[in-house]
Design an enzyme around this catalytic site. Structure first.
Site, PDB file in Angstrom:
ATOM      1  N   CYS A  82     -37.948  57.898  76.937  1.00 60.45           N
ATOM      2  CA  CYS A  82     -38.201  58.541  78.236  1.00 60.45           C
ATOM      3  C   CYS A  82     -36.960  58.484  79.145  1.00 60.45           C
ATOM      4  CB  CYS A  82     -39.447  57.942  78.874  1.00 60.45           C
ATOM      5  SG  CYS A  82     -40.206  59.084  80.046  1.00 60.45           S
ATOM      6  N   ARG A 111     -35.269  66.603  82.999  1.00 54.19           N
ATOM      7  CA  ARG A 111     -36.141  65.546  83.546  1.00 54.19           C
ATOM      8  C   ARG A 111     -37.461  66.122  84.013  1.00 54.19           C
ATOM      9  NH1 ARG A 111     -34.215  63.135  88.493  1.00 54.19           N
ATOM     10  NH2 ARG A 111     -35.760  61.501  88.218  1.00 54.19           N
ATOM     11  N   HIS A 183     -43.469  57.110  74.915  1.00 52.24           N
ATOM     12  CA  HIS A 183     -43.430  55.641  75.012  1.00 52.24           C
ATOM     13  C   HIS A 183     -44.178  54.962  73.861  1.00 52.24           C
ATOM     14  CE1 HIS A 183     -41.971  55.304  79.243  1.00 52.24           C
ATOM     15  NE2 HIS A 183     -42.482  56.519  79.332  1.00 52.24           N
ATOM     16  N   GLU A 185     -43.874  52.092  72.794  1.00 56.87           N
ATOM     17  CA  GLU A 185     -44.042  50.656  73.067  1.00 56.87           C
ATOM     18  C   GLU A 185     -45.399  50.328  73.683  1.00 56.87           C
ATOM     19  OE1 GLU A 185     -42.108  52.707  74.669  1.00 56.87           O
ATOM     20  OE2 GLU A 185     -42.355  52.403  76.817  1.00 56.87           O
TER      21      GLU A 185
HETATM   22  N1  GLN Z   1     -39.255  60.709  85.158  1.00 56.59           N
HETATM   23  C1  GLN Z   1     -38.447  59.563  84.824  1.00 56.59           C
HETATM   24  C2  GLN Z   1     -36.966  59.851  84.987  1.00 56.59           C
HETATM   25  O1  GLN Z   1     -36.610  60.907  85.339  1.00 56.59           O
HETATM   26  C3  GLN Z   1     -38.721  59.105  83.423  1.00 56.59           C
HETATM   27  C4  GLN Z   1     -40.127  58.603  83.313  1.00 56.59           C
HETATM   28  C5  GLN Z   1     -40.319  57.503  82.328  1.00 56.59           C
HETATM   29  O2  GLN Z   1     -39.374  56.883  81.845  1.00 56.59           O
HETATM   30  N2  GLN Z   1     -41.555  57.217  82.040  1.00 56.59           N
HETATM   31  O3  GLN Z   1     -36.169  59.011  84.769  1.00 56.59           O
END
Ligand code: GLN
Length: 202
Positions: A82, A111, A183, A185
């Site tokens: 992420c 993003r 994610h 994890e």
């Molecule tokens: N939206 C977050 C970012 O731009 C990432 C979100 C996340 O890691 N769950 O960094």
């Protein structure tokens, strides 16, 4: 051959504990990394989810940005989930102009790409190199990958059933660096972390 490699989790912000536990379950010794001396010792690094612009700022405050770039250039295996995916990219869309990224994967990442209506969602994915049941992918304000360079392998895409976002690239690999929009994890399924630990061993 290293049996239990030492893998660091960048511990400036984000879901550090979950990655430490996942790595430990996957056959690695896992340690938080906050200082350049700690970064020097690890055989691989995980960059967790969180907020990429905040992590970018903290990398500079903790004087880790240049040492991390240096180690990645030297071939340090890395896995970013992420916000970690965003930090590993060579180009980032919809970020702050002063945000730094590491350029470890030749890709363009957007993003918060899935939009406000679907901030968070889950989906089952086929994941290249992982056999058995599909991977349960948890997306939280996740990025997607809009462009990959010629050296980058696509590992997973959003399945057709997911509607508008179908086909979007959400996992990639370039050499010994991998990144996922989601994610793993948080699910208890350790296969993505095991894949990374294998890469570090290799
Ligand atoms: N939206 C977050 C970012 O731009 C990432 C979100 C996340 O890691 N769950 O960094």
């Amino acid at each position: 051959m290293m049996t239990r490699p030492l893998i660091g989790v960048l511990a400036l912000q984000g879901d550090v504990r979950e990655h430490l536990a996942a790595l430990d379950d996957s056959g690695a010794d896992a340690v938080g990394v906050r200082r350049p001396e700690e970064l020097d010792k690890v055989d691989g690094i995980v960059i967790p989810g969180g907020e990429s612009t905040t992590m970018s700022r903290l990398l500079q405050v903790f004087e880790l940005l240049d040492p991390l770039r240096e180690r990645l250039r030297g071939g340090l295996p890395a896995y970013g989930s992420c916000a970690g995916m965003i930090l590993l990219a060579s180009e980032v869309l919809d970020t702050r102009p002063d945000a730094e990224h590491l350029g470890a994967i030749d890709m363009t990442v957007r993003r918060n790409a899935f939009g406000r209506q679907v901030d968070s969602f889950e989906s089952d994915l086929e994941f290249e190199g992982i056999i058995g049941d599909p991977i349960r992918a948890v997306f939280i304000r996740a990025p997607w990958v809009e462009r990959v360079g010629p050296g980058v392998e696509v590992l997973a895409q959003v399945p057709a059933a997911a509607g508008e976002a179908a086909g979007r690239i959400v996992a990639v690999r370039q050499g010994s660096v991998i990144a996922t929009s989601f994610h793993p994890e948080v699910t208890g399924d350790r296969r993505v972390h095991e894949m990374f630990v294998d890469l570090v061993r290799g």
